[in-house]
Design a protein around this motif. Structure first.
Motif, PDB file in Angstrom:
ATOM      1  N   ARG A  40     -49.139  39.355 152.447  1.00  0.00           N
ATOM      2  CA  ARG A  40     -48.647  40.166 153.605  1.00  0.00           C
ATOM      3  C   ARG A  40     -48.571  39.145 154.884  1.00  0.00           C
ATOM      4  NH1 ARG A  40     -50.745  43.059 158.233  1.00  0.00           N
ATOM      5  NH2 ARG A  40     -50.645  44.673 159.053  1.00  0.00           N
ATOM      6  N   TYR A  78     -45.713  33.973 140.805  1.00  0.00           N
ATOM      7  CA  TYR A  78     -47.240  35.274 140.718  1.00  0.00           C
ATOM      8  C   TYR A  78     -48.192  34.791 141.093  1.00  0.00           C
ATOM      9  CZ  TYR A  78     -47.837  31.495 137.289  1.00  0.00           C
ATOM     10  OH  TYR A  78     -48.074  30.339 136.430  1.00  0.00           O
ATOM     11  N   LYS A  79     -48.798  33.667 141.749  1.00  0.00           N
ATOM     12  CA  LYS A  79     -49.717  33.480 141.841  1.00  0.00           C
ATOM     13  C   LYS A  79     -50.759  33.493 143.673  1.00  0.00           C
ATOM     14  CE  LYS A  79     -50.987  29.429 139.235  1.00  0.00           C
ATOM     15  NZ  LYS A  79     -51.551  27.878 138.618  1.00  0.00           N
ATOM     16  N   ILE A  80     -49.542  34.482 144.566  1.00  0.00           N
ATOM     17  CA  ILE A  80     -49.709  34.563 145.834  1.00  0.00           C
ATOM     18  C   ILE A  80     -50.895  35.349 145.293  1.00  0.00           C
ATOM     19  CG2 ILE A  80     -48.593  36.258 145.857  1.00  0.00           C
ATOM     20  CD1 ILE A  80     -47.580  35.221 148.548  1.00  0.00           C
ATOM     21  N   ASP A  81     -51.479  35.828 146.853  1.00  0.00           N
ATOM     22  CA  ASP A  81     -52.746  36.788 146.889  1.00  0.00           C
ATOM     23  C   ASP A  81     -52.403  37.416 148.093  1.00  0.00           C
ATOM     24  OD1 ASP A  81     -53.076  35.189 150.018  1.00  0.00           O
ATOM     25  OD2 ASP A  81     -54.836  34.005 148.967  1.00  0.00           O
ATOM     26  N   ASP A  82     -52.776  38.856 148.445  1.00  0.00           N
ATOM     27  CA  ASP A  82     -52.542  40.010 148.862  1.00  0.00           C
ATOM     28  C   ASP A  82     -52.396  39.533 150.083  1.00  0.00           C
ATOM     29  OD1 ASP A  82     -52.838  41.649 146.493  1.00  0.00           O
ATOM     30  OD2 ASP A  82     -54.263  41.546 147.359  1.00  0.00           O
ATOM     31  N   VAL A  83     -53.069  38.492 150.756  1.00  0.00           N
ATOM     32  CA  VAL A  83     -53.356  37.995 152.428  1.00  0.00           C
ATOM     33  C   VAL A  83     -51.705  37.540 152.836  1.00  0.00           C
ATOM     34  CG1 VAL A  83     -54.037  37.019 154.283  1.00  0.00           C
ATOM     35  CG2 VAL A  83     -55.942  37.711 152.107  1.00  0.00           C
ATOM     36  N   CYS A  84     -51.782  36.651 152.309  1.00  0.00           N
ATOM     37  CA  CYS A  84     -50.365  35.583 152.561  1.00  0.00           C
ATOM     38  C   CYS A  84     -48.919  36.820 151.756  1.00  0.00           C
ATOM     39  CB  CYS A  84     -50.408  34.367 151.482  1.00  0.00           C
ATOM     40  SG  CYS A  84     -51.716  32.853 151.533  1.00  0.00           S
ATOM     41  N   SER A 113     -43.264  43.349 151.204  1.00  0.00           N
ATOM     42  CA  SER A 113     -43.786  42.496 150.309  1.00  0.00           C
ATOM     43  C   SER A 113     -43.540  43.353 149.221  1.00  0.00           C
ATOM     44  CB  SER A 113     -45.125  42.998 150.524  1.00  0.00           C
ATOM     45  OG  SER A 113     -45.994  42.664 151.340  1.00  0.00           O
TER      46      SER A 113
END
Length: 324
Positions: free
Chosen positions: A15, A7-13, A43
């Motif tokens: 993708r 749940y802490k993942i950012d959009d860059v990672c 994603s």
């Protein structure tokens, strides 16, 4: 290595991992693929691993698995793992239809035995609250990585995603007049389906988890979508099909989730025309026609190929004991 809950993942990672999942598909025969839509779909599917991760879900999980209070809630989520080289993985704990515990792994790059060994050794310390029987992975079909993993003792292919944008539609003249499809009516046809399935299961108990019976809720959703059909041969019921709309690879797709034929009609060449009539009914409404078939279910697998479908993606189970 380091890790953190999904749940802490950012959009860059996210993708980057979506691209990694897309690379596990055989896209040779897929045309007009919108790459960005496909990556976004993969994603979002990864983010869905956060579903059923509420505080109430974790209370039930802790009770069922007798998990110590020393294990924090964050370690119950699917985990994003960053390798020492910066490569990304997602590992989740799940159970298959046989109720066996697994670590399911998605990765940014191709997985090898040595990479899996390092990853599982690390993530086991995080998921100390369970012991997996399998490591579930999705290498690209017929790739070097798939061949290497399948060569490991006890490894086997499981779910096979077979699909086509242009399924075969022709029905031979000998059967055109004898086979027909009607919308499935739950009250009218459920007793037939349940009885015939139970007969099948009595004679083939090992197939219970490979081709489980569809429940009434699944049937109702398919019926409401106009995607559930009853098949007749010379006006006698012999089979049924259940479908659902699915945005596989970003397409408007038709996922055929169940194809069933009663025992007395198997082996008579009726499976192909039944499916082709079904595709005929829906060919103008969808862009991709597909379904998941267990690799051990050779009759269904072979029949799917006869309808013009091809292997797009392959799930493998590798014994966890090889890495623990």
């Amino acid at each position: 290595m380091r890790h953190y809950p999904l749940y802490k993942i950012d959009d860059v990672c996210l993708r980057r991992l979506g691209v990694g999942v897309l690379n596990t598909y055989n896209l040779t025969d897929i045309t007009d693929l919108n790459i960005e839509k496909a990556i976004n779909k993969e994603s979002q599917d990864l983010l869905a691993l956060n579903d059923d991760c509420t505080s109430d879900d974790f209370i039930e999980l802790r009770q069922r698995r007798n998990i110590s209070d020393d294990v924090v809630d964050d370690d119950l989520f699917a985990q994003v793992v960053e390798g020492d080289d910066g490569g990304l993985f997602i590992v989740s704990v799940c159970r298959n239809d046989d109720d066996e515990t697994m670590f399911e792994v998605f990765s940014e790059h191709s997985l090898t035995e040595s990479v899996l060994k390092e990853l599982v050794t690390y993530i086991r310390k995080v998921f100390c609250w369970c012991t997996p029987k399998h490591i579930c992975v999705w290498p690209a079909p017929e790739s070097q990585q798939a061949q290497q993993l399948l060569s490991l003792p006890g490894a086997r292919a499981v779910d096979s995603l077979l699909g086509s944008q242009t399924p075969l539609l022709n029905v031979c003249d000998d059967l055109k007049e004898d086979i027909s499809l009607l919308p499935f009516e739950l009250e009218k046809y459920w007793p037939w389906y349940e009885q015939e399935y139970n007969k099948f299961l009595t004679e083939n108990p090992a197939m219970a988890s490979i081709v489980p019976i569809s429940d009434k809720e699944e049937l109702m959703e398919s019926i409401e979508a106009g995607l559930c059909s009853m098949a007749f041969y010379k006006d006698e019921p012999f089979g049924m099909l259940i479908g659902e709309a699915s945005e596989e690879l970003g397409f408007d797709g038709l996922l055929v989730s169940d194809i069933f034929i009663a025992k007395q009609y198997r082996g008579q060449g009726l499976a192909s025309p039944m499916q082709r009539l079904y595709y005929q009914q829906h060919v103008h409404d969808f862009e991709l026609f597909f379904g998941y078939i267990d690799a051990s279910n050779q009759p269904s697998y072979s029949n799917a190929l006869k309808q013009g479908r091809k292997l797009l993606r392959q799930e493998l189970y590798v014994p966890a004991q090889l890495f623990i």
